[in-house]
Design a protein around this motif. Structure first.
Motif, PDB file in Angstrom:
ATOM      1  N   SER A   1      42.394 -24.043  -0.328  1.00  0.00           N
ATOM      2  CA  SER A   1      42.428 -25.381  -0.914  1.00  0.00           C
ATOM      3  C   SER A   1      41.728 -25.429  -2.264  1.00  0.00           C
ATOM      4  O   SER A   1      41.811 -26.420  -2.977  1.00  0.00           O
ATOM      5  CB  SER A   1      41.796 -26.392   0.046  1.00  0.00           C
ATOM      6  N   HIS A   2      41.025 -24.357  -2.631  1.00  0.00           N
ATOM      7  CA  HIS A   2      40.363 -24.295  -3.928  1.00  0.00           C
ATOM      8  C   HIS A   2      41.275 -23.752  -5.021  1.00  0.00           C
ATOM      9  O   HIS A   2      40.875 -23.677  -6.179  1.00  0.00           O
ATOM     10  CB  HIS A   2      39.097 -23.432  -3.835  1.00  0.00           C
ATOM     11  N   ASN A   3      42.484 -23.367  -4.648  1.00  0.00           N
ATOM     12  CA  ASN A   3      43.390 -22.801  -5.639  1.00  0.00           C
ATOM     13  C   ASN A   3      44.225 -23.887  -6.324  1.00  0.00           C
ATOM     14  O   ASN A   3      44.572 -24.893  -5.705  1.00  0.00           O
ATOM     15  CB  ASN A   3      44.332 -21.793  -4.966  1.00  0.00           C
ATOM     16  N   THR A   4      44.554 -23.625  -7.574  1.00  0.00           N
ATOM     17  CA  THR A   4      45.444 -24.525  -8.309  1.00  0.00           C
ATOM     18  C   THR A   4      46.814 -24.552  -7.623  1.00  0.00           C
ATOM     19  O   THR A   4      47.236 -23.556  -7.049  1.00  0.00           O
ATOM     20  CB  THR A   4      45.598 -24.017  -9.758  1.00  0.00           C
ATOM     21  N   TYR A   5      47.487 -25.679  -7.709  1.00  0.00           N
ATOM     22  CA  TYR A   5      48.808 -25.919  -7.102  1.00  0.00           C
ATOM     23  C   TYR A   5      48.727 -26.079  -5.586  1.00  0.00           C
ATOM     24  O   TYR A   5      49.741 -26.235  -4.923  1.00  0.00           O
ATOM     25  CB  TYR A   5      49.823 -24.803  -7.407  1.00  0.00           C
ATOM     26  N   SER A   6      47.510 -26.002  -5.004  1.00  0.00           N
ATOM     27  CA  SER A   6      47.384 -26.009  -3.545  1.00  0.00           C
ATOM     28  C   SER A   6      47.147 -27.398  -2.968  1.00  0.00           C
ATOM     29  O   SER A   6      47.321 -27.592  -1.775  1.00  0.00           O
ATOM     30  CB  SER A   6      46.210 -25.118  -3.110  1.00  0.00           C
ATOM     31  N   VAL A   7      46.706 -28.315  -3.792  1.00  0.00           N
ATOM     32  CA  VAL A   7      46.288 -29.611  -3.257  1.00  0.00           C
ATOM     33  C   VAL A   7      47.323 -30.688  -3.563  1.00  0.00           C
ATOM     34  O   VAL A   7      47.742 -30.851  -4.705  1.00  0.00           O
ATOM     35  CB  VAL A   7      44.920 -30.013  -3.839  1.00  0.00           C
ATOM     36  N   SER A   8      47.727 -31.390  -2.532  1.00  0.00           N
ATOM     37  CA  SER A   8      48.661 -32.494  -2.703  1.00  0.00           C
ATOM     38  C   SER A   8      48.212 -33.649  -1.837  1.00  0.00           C
ATOM     39  O   SER A   8      47.810 -33.449  -0.689  1.00  0.00           O
ATOM     40  CB  SER A   8      50.073 -32.057  -2.282  1.00  0.00           C
ATOM     41  N   LEU A   9      48.268 -34.843  -2.401  1.00  0.00           N
ATOM     42  CA  LEU A   9      47.923 -36.027  -1.608  1.00  0.00           C
ATOM     43  C   LEU A   9      49.137 -36.522  -0.829  1.00  0.00           C
ATOM     44  O   LEU A   9      49.025 -37.455  -0.045  1.00  0.00           O
ATOM     45  CB  LEU A   9      47.412 -37.146  -2.521  1.00  0.00           C
ATOM     46  N   LEU A  10      50.281 -35.904  -1.067  1.00  0.00           N
ATOM     47  CA  LEU A  10      51.505 -36.399  -0.429  1.00  0.00           C
ATOM     48  C   LEU A  10      51.643 -35.887   1.001  1.00  0.00           C
ATOM     49  O   LEU A  10      51.341 -34.731   1.289  1.00  0.00           O
ATOM     50  CB  LEU A  10      52.728 -35.966  -1.229  1.00  0.00           C
ATOM     51  N   HIS A  11      52.123 -36.757   1.877  1.00  0.00           N
ATOM     52  CA  HIS A  11      52.544 -36.357   3.218  1.00  0.00           C
ATOM     53  C   HIS A  11      54.049 -36.150   3.120  1.00  0.00           C
ATOM     54  O   HIS A  11      54.797 -37.058   2.766  1.00  0.00           O
ATOM     55  CB  HIS A  11      52.189 -37.471   4.201  1.00  0.00           C
ATOM     56  N   ARG A  12      54.511 -34.945   3.442  1.00  0.00           N
ATOM     57  CA  ARG A  12      55.919 -34.616   3.181  1.00  0.00           C
ATOM     58  C   ARG A  12      56.908 -35.399   4.047  1.00  0.00           C
ATOM     59  O   ARG A  12      58.058 -35.568   3.672  1.00  0.00           O
ATOM     60  CB  ARG A  12      56.149 -33.114   3.387  1.00  0.00           C
ATOM     61  N   HIS A  13      56.486 -35.807   5.230  1.00  0.00           N
ATOM     62  CA  HIS A  13      57.371 -36.536   6.155  1.00  0.00           C
ATOM     63  C   HIS A  13      58.751 -35.890   6.251  1.00  0.00           C
ATOM     64  O   HIS A  13      59.782 -36.541   6.004  1.00  0.00           O
ATOM     65  CB  HIS A  13      57.503 -38.008   5.726  1.00  0.00           C
ATOM     66  N   SER A  14      58.753 -34.637   6.651  1.00  0.00           N
ATOM     67  CA  SER A  14      60.027 -33.919   6.711  1.00  0.00           C
ATOM     68  C   SER A  14      60.997 -34.561   7.703  1.00  0.00           C
ATOM     69  O   SER A  14      62.208 -34.410   7.583  1.00  0.00           O
ATOM     70  CB  SER A  14      59.784 -32.450   7.067  1.00  0.00           C
ATOM     71  N   GLU A  15      60.450 -35.296   8.685  1.00  0.00           N
ATOM     72  CA  GLU A  15      61.337 -35.921   9.677  1.00  0.00           C
ATOM     73  C   GLU A  15      62.155 -37.067   9.076  1.00  0.00           C
ATOM     74  O   GLU A  15      63.141 -37.504   9.671  1.00  0.00           O
ATOM     75  CB  GLU A  15      60.519 -36.412  10.880  1.00  0.00           C
ATOM     76  N   GLN A  16      61.765 -37.551   7.889  1.00  0.00           N
ATOM     77  CA  GLN A  16      62.501 -38.661   7.269  1.00  0.00           C
ATOM     78  C   GLN A  16      63.683 -38.182   6.432  1.00  0.00           C
ATOM     79  O   GLN A  16      64.549 -38.983   6.055  1.00  0.00           O
ATOM     80  CB  GLN A  16      61.555 -39.476   6.373  1.00  0.00           C
ATOM     81  N   ARG A  17      63.719 -36.876   6.142  1.00  0.00           N
ATOM     82  CA  ARG A  17      64.685 -36.382   5.158  1.00  0.00           C
ATOM     83  C   ARG A  17      66.135 -36.578   5.571  1.00  0.00           C
ATOM     84  O   ARG A  17      67.007 -36.752   4.721  1.00  0.00           O
ATOM     85  CB  ARG A  17      64.436 -34.886   4.900  1.00  0.00           C
TER      86      ARG A  17
END
Lengths: 311, 311
Positions: free
Chosen positions: B15-31
């Motif tokens: 989680s300390h790496n760049t590109y690793s942190v996202s505040l988004l919940h992907r909600h793959s079940e909604q796709r």
């Protein structure tokens, strides 16, 4: 940390997994040397493995052929991939049958899973077979260019396909999958089953990694999606090539930070917490119908066994 | 084990790496719920990120747009991928420009690497941008079916393409790459450089995983190929999404069991052992020309920093 401790220095859990061990040196630097690859193909000591989809030709307990047997089989395939050199310096290749072969007495076409589960060939064969299956599957799926639709051709001893239209280069793909044993603060682990499992079998949750996420976040996301359980700390344990058809299993442990399960009924039949005693009983039987764990060929079983032996 | 110790319980290096942190919940079940995805697209609070290849549209220090700005940009793209919901419940999307956009005053098209290195947008943006770049790249490369050559169409909110000819389903791909800091018994680490690096920069060796191998064996194979060094024990450290274009970096430590380097001149400019003091000096400068390590956006630097701080 409530998870199993790290293994002793130098111990490689991954090498204990099925499909993980190969005696072959891949010699990737030789693949683009067409003269050398041709010399390997002409070598009378060359060995050949032949696949048809996820099934492998087996004769007399062997999945690799040399001499006249290999010569005859080379006629049956368009794509030969160079697997590498064995410790005796013999080049190994793999090919895909153009159509389902007619079997002669003593021959069988056996799927890779049965081959491993029933130990039909020696364990050294599974590494090369995993390499062969994953690469040959990639060839089947990349006969045309995804950018422009033109046909592609195999080069680099089967490790590259170039588009005959736009020139795009395509390379073999491996799909990373997280598979995780989640433990809670009451010494229980989270196991689930899908409808396609045989009756009574429960195993670790798992799922494909998505673009733009870490291994650790994929463990958390998949566990949350399938079971509703929140996961905090995650620790990588071991990996396994999983040739069904071209996956890389990333085996992890995770600590649950919630306990109320909400099963994703679209993907799972059931998902529950199991106590250590229950798990030990499940590891001790393989009887269909009774509660049991997956066979040794799955990294899931290794994750469960390591955890169960802790105390 | 001479490698750095495991981090404290619950610490997630990844989680300390760049590109690793996202505040988004992907909600793959909604796709796959078309009605819901359409409702998200119609939501006036929806946010949109727009890419053109590896470059991102930036305006006023932001790479995400909402309201009228998003509406105008939605006209510029054929493929919208649903990234997920942010903590406020707002749906986020990403799209690819059909052609290079004409920029208005205050706008810039910035490549993802510069965006991260120069902190042009907030660090929370890099996770969603990595997800967007990897998925949009996959769309570009799968417009036609690799099995039959017919066109494919995007479904499932941009996470699946189906062939209009043979019906084959295609899913986003992530390419696993091993990246490793190899240490020897004399407290030195193995760093190398390729001709395309800026003068003086040395970093960890790395390479794409191949079909049918474990993470640990890939570390050993790539190190052997590039440097001639044999590696024994390997330990996973952290992972990082690396959107150049769709890689998963698997950062590892490894113990060298040989010391004589043989550089693969086809791939590398140079490869050497560096002492701890040399590495500390390299970490302390970013001056081109002087010996230095890669910037913080690379997991390689984190591997090196963790090792260097050991004593």
């Amino acid at each position: 940390m409530i998870l199993p401790p790290d293994p002793p220095s130098g111990f490689d859990w991954s090498s204990h997994n099925t499909y993980s061990v190969s005696l072959l040196h891949r010699h990737s630097e030789q693949r683009t040397d067409e003269t050398l690859v041709q010399r390997h193909l002409d070598d009378p000591q060359r060995r050949l493995m032949m696949l048809f989809g996820d099934r492998v030709l087996v004769r007399s307990g062997r999945a690799d052929f040399e001499g006249n047997a290999a010569s005859a089989l080379f006629q049956e395939t368009d794509t030969q991939i160079f697997l590498g050199l064995d410790p005796e310096g013999r080049p190994w290749f793999a090919g895909e049958f153009r159509s389902e072969p007619e079997l002669e007495p003593g021959e069988a076409l056996v799927d890779l899973r049965s081959l491993a589960r029933d130990a039909i060939v020696g364990s050294d064969s599974f590494g090369p077979l995993a390499q062969a299956r994953a690469t040959l599957f990639w060839h089947q799926r990349h006969r045309f260019c995804g950018v422009c639709g033109a046909p592609t051709v195999s080069i680099a001893a089967g490790y590259q396909r170039n588009c005959t239209g736009c020139g795009t280069q395509h390379f073999p793909r491996t799909d990373p999958v997280v598979i995780m044993l989640i433990q809670d603060g009451e010494d229980r682990v989270l196991l689930g089953r899908t409808p396609r499992f045989e009756a009574g079998m429960y195993t670790c949750l798992a799922g494909f990694m998505e673009p733009g996420e870490t291994v650790e976040d994929a463990v958390r996301r998949e566990t949350k999606e399938e079971s509703g359980i929140d996961v905090g700390a995650v620790r990588y344990h071991a990996s396994q090539p999983w040739p069904f058809p071209a996956n890389l299993m990333l085996g992890c442990y995770g600590e649950a930070i919630s306990t109320d399960i909400e099963v994703d009924k679209a993907e799972m039949d059931d998902c529950r917490w199991f106590s250590r005693d229950e798990v030990k009983a499940m590891l001790a039987t393989t009887e269909v119908g009774k509660l049991h764990c997956p066979p040794r060929l799955a990294v899931a079983r290794h994750l469960i066994e390591v955890w169960a032996d802790l105390k």
